[in-house]
Write a protein that holds these residues in place. Structure first.
Motif, mmCIF file in Angstrom:
data_model
loop_
_atom_site.group_PDB
_atom_site.id
_atom_site.type_symbol
_atom_site.label_atom_id
_atom_site.label_comp_id
_atom_site.label_asym_id
_atom_site.label_seq_id
_atom_site.Cartn_x
_atom_site.Cartn_y
_atom_site.Cartn_z
ATOM 1 N N TYR B 36 0.951 -1.107 0.062
ATOM 2 C CA TYR B 36 0.001 0.001 -0.192
ATOM 3 C C TYR B 36 1.071 1.268 -0.159
ATOM 4 O O TYR B 36 1.907 1.256 0.465
ATOM 5 N N ARG B 39 4.160 2.171 2.495
ATOM 6 C CA ARG B 39 4.165 0.973 3.286
ATOM 7 C C ARG B 39 5.767 0.812 3.730
ATOM 8 O O ARG B 39 6.035 0.264 4.769
ATOM 9 N N ARG B 265 18.261 -6.026 9.515
ATOM 10 C CA ARG B 265 18.300 -7.054 8.164
ATOM 11 C C ARG B 265 16.900 -6.867 7.519
ATOM 12 O O ARG B 265 16.082 -7.213 8.066
ATOM 13 N N ARG B 272 9.760 -8.179 5.306
ATOM 14 C CA ARG B 272 10.167 -8.454 6.676
ATOM 15 C C ARG B 272 11.566 -7.700 6.825
ATOM 16 O O ARG B 272 12.435 -7.627 6.109
ATOM 17 N N THR B 273 11.552 -7.260 8.283
ATOM 18 C CA THR B 273 12.790 -6.744 8.683
ATOM 19 C C THR B 273 12.963 -7.324 9.996
ATOM 20 O O THR B 273 12.239 -7.729 10.680
ATOM 21 N N ILE B 274 14.283 -7.504 10.244
ATOM 22 C CA ILE B 274 14.704 -8.354 11.632
ATOM 23 C C ILE B 274 15.704 -7.411 12.189
ATOM 24 O O ILE B 274 16.468 -6.801 11.657
ATOM 25 N N TYR B 277 19.372 -6.059 18.143
ATOM 26 C CA TYR B 277 19.078 -5.291 19.421
ATOM 27 C C TYR B 277 20.240 -4.904 19.947
ATOM 28 O O TYR B 277 20.473 -3.782 20.715
ATOM 29 N N ALA B 278 21.553 -5.431 19.525
ATOM 30 C CA ALA B 278 22.727 -5.126 20.173
ATOM 31 C C ALA B 278 23.293 -3.911 19.673
ATOM 32 O O ALA B 278 23.504 -2.953 20.429
ATOM 33 N N LYS B 279 22.750 -3.610 18.293
ATOM 34 C CA LYS B 279 22.971 -2.163 17.706
ATOM 35 C C LYS B 279 21.954 -1.343 18.451
ATOM 36 O O LYS B 279 22.446 0.006 18.510
ATOM 37 N N LEU B 280 20.809 -1.740 18.653
ATOM 38 C CA LEU B 280 20.006 -0.714 19.248
ATOM 39 C C LEU B 280 20.087 -0.547 20.653
ATOM 40 O O LEU B 280 20.401 0.740 21.109
ATOM 41 N N GLY B 281 21.249 -1.100 21.361
ATOM 42 C CA GLY B 281 21.736 -0.946 22.737
ATOM 43 C C GLY B 281 22.736 0.095 22.661
ATOM 44 O O GLY B 281 22.931 1.102 23.397
ATOM 45 N N ARG B 301 8.461 0.846 21.086
ATOM 46 C CA ARG B 301 8.502 0.333 19.846
ATOM 47 C C ARG B 301 9.653 0.456 19.056
ATOM 48 O O ARG B 301 10.115 1.545 19.263
ATOM 49 N N CYS B 302 10.160 -0.454 18.608
ATOM 50 C CA CYS B 302 11.208 -0.447 17.882
ATOM 51 C C CYS B 302 10.950 -1.002 16.462
ATOM 52 O O CYS B 302 9.993 -1.883 16.388
#
Ligand SMILES: Cc1cc2nc3c(=O)[nH]c(=O)nc-3n(C[C@H](O)[C@H](O)[C@H](O)COP(=O)(O)OP(=O)(O)OC[C@H]3O[C@@H](n4cnc5c(N)ncnc54)[C@H](O)[C@@H]3O)c2cc1C
Lengths: 478, 378
Positions: B36, B39, B265, B272-274, B277-281, B301-302
């Motif tokens: 859409y 998106r 990723r 999809r995206t994966i 979290y280590a990088k978000l850390g 939310r991430c």
């Protein structure tokens, strides 16, 4: 069972991580640990039991008749789990589960990341929202919340109490309340009369269901002790700053009664929050009017290694939940190479025939207790998204004037679903309201794309995560 | 078969902006979007409307786009949530400040004055919540931020009002040249044909370029973002840092958006995206260091969006090297939101008149042509 109290006590790898310590999770963890798998069971509550057997090992209500014999069945499941070799981490939140089976777990302000070879989500069900006018007033709560109060601390709401809604659990909660010596000023049954007609064809199945006798007994008991008004077609909570009155329509007649508390309930739906955030595909269940994960016969989702059991896999009740937990555990054991496929199939046979018994008549219940459209869709002035205080009228207006196709697209305009709950509580209401406005179906308008964290984490918790390899390399380079 | 003057593939901001500008110039346009509208990258991004820190080649386009942002309501009849409180880059050390000064003088030499170096006092007036060790920084005052999905939807609605036709939820499964026309085969069996084709397919655009014999070094990446609960107001401008990657802003409603170009990723085939979290850390540690007020903020939310990143970090804009009538607008490499308005206008001009006054040669797809075959042409 070994109880963990700090994220540092966690191993870095487990064969199996089970999320949720209700009947499904406990049964799955016990079976897998008994067969020799290294198992971790995580639950955010301080004690095991889940929703139905909540606080079964610690409730102050020791009089067994109070919560009913079914509640105490949880004791046996709990005892078996206590004797298992599994690690048990209470008071801990799984805030993310990636499709690679990496889990983020936080407890006491610290967080850790660990890996599992298999994961079973047993995160149960959530009460379906019942968006009536005034439902955000203090004094209005879900019947489930009232039940939690009763189980954990023996407290029942006082004053003039009205219970409203539909579904088998409504009668169970009513019975538990009455047994605890509380009374209801009225029970407003919103089961649409027309449902009897559509449900009838599935009645023969239900007649052989183990739930039938229990259900009838419960209902009879409640009917003897409370005033029940059936065929309620409209409902609103009123008051200034606090609930004071409940206005309802039954048989075409509008009635106003005084009330201090209104307990709402119209069934439960699978808690799909984590499944959805982990990329598991969902499907719409037209009988249960809810999203549920796409699963194979062993409870496996579309993401390899992740299975779901219990009510999170589709509503089937507590006793079925424990059996479904065992089924997913058997497949996990086979996947881990601990038992053979032949052993798995053999051991699953008696469990499956038990499950078939519980399945009988489920369709009848689903159809009979399908809540009416007017209680699923937010009305003009009724709040749909509680976090951001968005009304049904605002949603309809945005959908029609701005050409909005679904809940994800709506966010940018009304912030609907962008508050702390991220649409986890209002998702169904919003989808159904959009569907109604577009003359479409919830299946077609879709659902919020839920994302991690499944529960909020603090920035400090995230910052306490181990450094990534890229960061270590950057630092090393100076 | 549906016929039109132009087929646009891709309903991100760039596709919608191009459709709007083409329709405005009187062309009949059909835009096809496989999911859409908005998106992907265009609806999922940080909404940064930034000239600050752009590579030199992009600055003329960025400056022209900024003018359009400041009149966005006239263009699309919606404010798009655009607010301009400037974008600021924090300097954490004397060395950082030196980097800022060098940058300002390089821009000055090139004739641009929109990036100003500021001292600690000026910085603290703009960003009172910055950590004590911050010594100054740089500001681009006309910059700001907008609401991404709302913006794309506004461009889409305006394009439709001007007569563009939008087909959503159906992919272009094949495109070929048949004589004078491009013929697009849609996944639902429809066929479209038009003499002009615009490739605005974002992370999927490489496939179309390749189909016409001009493969490009495009990678589908997944930049990640996170957002907090509402906090008491403490920040107006959008903030970045000089020697760390950060994109940080507080919305009027109090929520705080945190990014920094950290990649998860992307799986463009499944949408999809994966997340990593280590990088978000790491991202969280940067915020903790620069904004002490954030220590107890709760992340609710991430997410990540699928975006096209070119090997050289700048987009592909302009006519095809191999196929007459084909125009590209993709590969915005994590900073294409701000360029949306102007690039649509460039495509509008190129398709209808064959030229534009803006300097787009650095963005030509020819830069990826195998050497020696630069002038093969159509
Ligand atoms: C998390 C994140 C943060 C960002 N932050 C910023 C920022 O702050 N400031 C900034 O300026 N930029 C930012 N960006 C970059 C910006 O979002 C992008 O550069 C820009 O939106 C690209 O727009 P687009 O139209 O080229 O791509 P997209 O929005 O991805 O649109 C391409 C569309 O083409 C469709 N498509 C592809 N193939 C086909 C087919 N065969 N048939 C039909 N349709 C097809 C796709 O479904 C997609 O919708 C960010 C990006 C991300 C992901």
């Amino acid at each position: 069972m070994k109880t963990l109290s700090h994220v540092n006590d966690l191993a870095e790898h487990y064969d199996l991580v089970v999320i949720g310590a209700g009947p499904a999770g406990m049964a799955a963890a016990t079976l897998a640990a008994d067969k020799g798998a290294q198992v971790l069971l995580v639950d955010e509550n301080p004690t095991f039991g889940g929703q139905i057997y909540r606080a079964v090992s610690s409730t102050p209500l020791k009089d067994r008749a109070l919560l009913g014999a079914d509640y105490w069945k949880g004791e046996a499941i709990g005892a078996a789990f206590s004797q298992s070799q599994a690690d048990y981490f209470p008071g801990a939140t799984v805030w993310q589960l990636s499709p690679e089976l990496e889990l983020g777990i936080s407890s006491g302000g610290r967080t850790a990341v660990l890996h599992a070879r298999r994961v079973i989500m047993a995160t149960g069900a959530l009460e379906r929202p019942m968006p009536i006018k005034g439902w955000t007033l203090p004094g209005v709560m879900t019947a489930g919340a009232a039940q939690i109060l009763l189980k954990t601390s023996g407290v029942a709401v006082s004053g003039k109490v009205v219970l409203a809604g539909c579904g088998p659990l409504l009668w169970l909660i009513a019975a538990q309340y009455l047994a605890a010596g509380k009374r209801f000023d009225a029970i407003l049954d919103t089961t649409p009369r027309g449902n009897w007609r559509t449900a009838m064809k599935d009645l023969p199945g239900f007649l052989t269901s183990p739930y039938l006798a229990k259900g009838l007994k419960l209902m009879a008991k409640v009917r003897r002790q409370a005033k029940i008004i059936s065929g309620v077609t409209a409902l609103a909570a009123e008051g200034e700053g606090h609930l004071a009155r409940v206005r309802y329509t039954a048989g075409g007649r509008e009635v106003v009664i005084e009330a201090d508390h209104l307990l709402l309930h119209q069934g439960v739906t699978p808690n799909i929050n984590m499944a959805s955030a982990s990329n598991c595909e969902l499907e719409w269940d037209d009988a249960q009017l809810a999203w549920k994960p796409k699963l194979d016969d062993w409870g496996n989702t579309t993401v390899p290694g992740i299975a779901i059991s219990g009510d999170g896999a589709g509503i089937a009740g507590a006793e079925a939940a424990a059996e479904r937990g065992r089924i997913t555990a058997l497949d996990a054991l086979a996947g881990l190479g601990i038992i053979s496929i032949a052993q798995r199939d053999e051991q699953a046979k008696p469990i499956r025939s038990e499950l078939n018994r519980y399945d009988r008549g489920r369709v009848f219940l689903d159809r009979l207790y399908q809540p009416a459209q007017q209680f699923r869709v937010a009305g003009e002035d009724t709040i749909a998204c509680r976090c951001e205080e968005v009304t049904g009228g605002q949603i309809r207006k945005a959908v029609t004037t701005l050409n909005i196709a679904g809940p994800n697209q709506l966010k940018s305009f009304l912030r609907c679903g962008m508050g702390p709950c991220q649409g986890r509580l209002c998702g169904l209401t919003v989808s159904e309201t959009i569907a109604e406005a577009r003359g479409s179906t919830p299946e077609a308008v879709g659902y919020y794309r839920l994302r991690a964290p499944v529960k909020p984490v603090t920035l400090a918790e995230l910052a306490s995560l181990k450094q990534s390899e890229t960061e270590i390399r950057t630092v090393a380079r100076g | 078969m549906v016929t039109a003057d132009v087929i646009v593939v891709g309903g991100g901001l760039h596709g919608c902006s191009a459709a709007l500008q083409l329709a405005k110039r009187g062309a009949s346009v059909v835009l096809v979007e496989k999911d859409y509208i908005g998106r992907h990258a265009s609806g999922a991004n940080a909404g940064g409307v930034r000239q600050l820190g752009r590579v030199l080649a992009e600055i003329p386009l960025s400056v022209a786009s900024m003018e359009m942002w400041h009149g966005i309501e006239d263009l699309v009849d919606d404010h798009c949530g655009f607010e301009s409180h400037g974008q600021v880059k924090l300097a954490e050390s004397e060395a950082d400040l030196e980097t800022c000064r060098a940058r300002a003088s390089a821009l000055h030499t090139a004739g641009f004055e929109h990036e100003e170096v500021i001292d600690e006092k000026q910085l603290r007036e703009l960003v009172p919540a910055a950590a004590p060790h911050v010594v100054g920084g740089m500001v681009s005052r006309a910059d700001g931020a907008a609401l991404p999905f709302r913006t794309v939807q506004a461009f889409r609605n305006k394009a439709e009002r001007l007569g563009a036709r939008i087909i959503e939820g159906v992919a272009v499964s094949d495109i070929r040249r048949d004589g004078r026309d491009f013929v697009a085969q849609l996944a639902d069996g429809q066929t479209l044909s038009a003499p002009k084709l615009v490739n605005a397919a974002g992370a999927w655009a490489g496939r179309i370029a390749e189909r016409f014999g001009e493969p490009v070094p495009l990678e589908a990446v997944a930049p990640m973002l996170m957002i907090t609960e509402r906090r008491a107001p403490f920040l107006k401008p959008v903030v970045g840092a000089t020697s760390r990657t950060l994109s940080f802003k507080q919305f009027a409603n109090g929520t705080v958006l945190i990014g920094g170009g950290y990649l998860g990723r992307a799986e463009p085939d499944t949408n999809r995206t994966i997340l990593d979290y280590a990088k978000l850390g790491e991202n969280a540690r940067t915020v903790r260091d620069l904004f002490p007020v954030m220590h107890d903020a709760r992340i609710i939310r991430c997410w990540a969006g699928i975006e096209a990143r070119m090997a050289d970090g700048i987009p592909v804009i302009g006519p095809s090297r191999t196929e007459d009538g084909l125009f590209h607008s993709f590969g915005y490499s994590l900073h294409g939101f701000q360029l949306g308005p102007i690039c649509g206008s460039i495509i509008g001009e190129l398709v209808t008149t064959g030229q534009t006054n803006l300097p787009i040669s650095p963005f030509s797809i020819r830069r990826f042509a195998p050497s020696g075959r630069q002038s093969t042409g159509f």
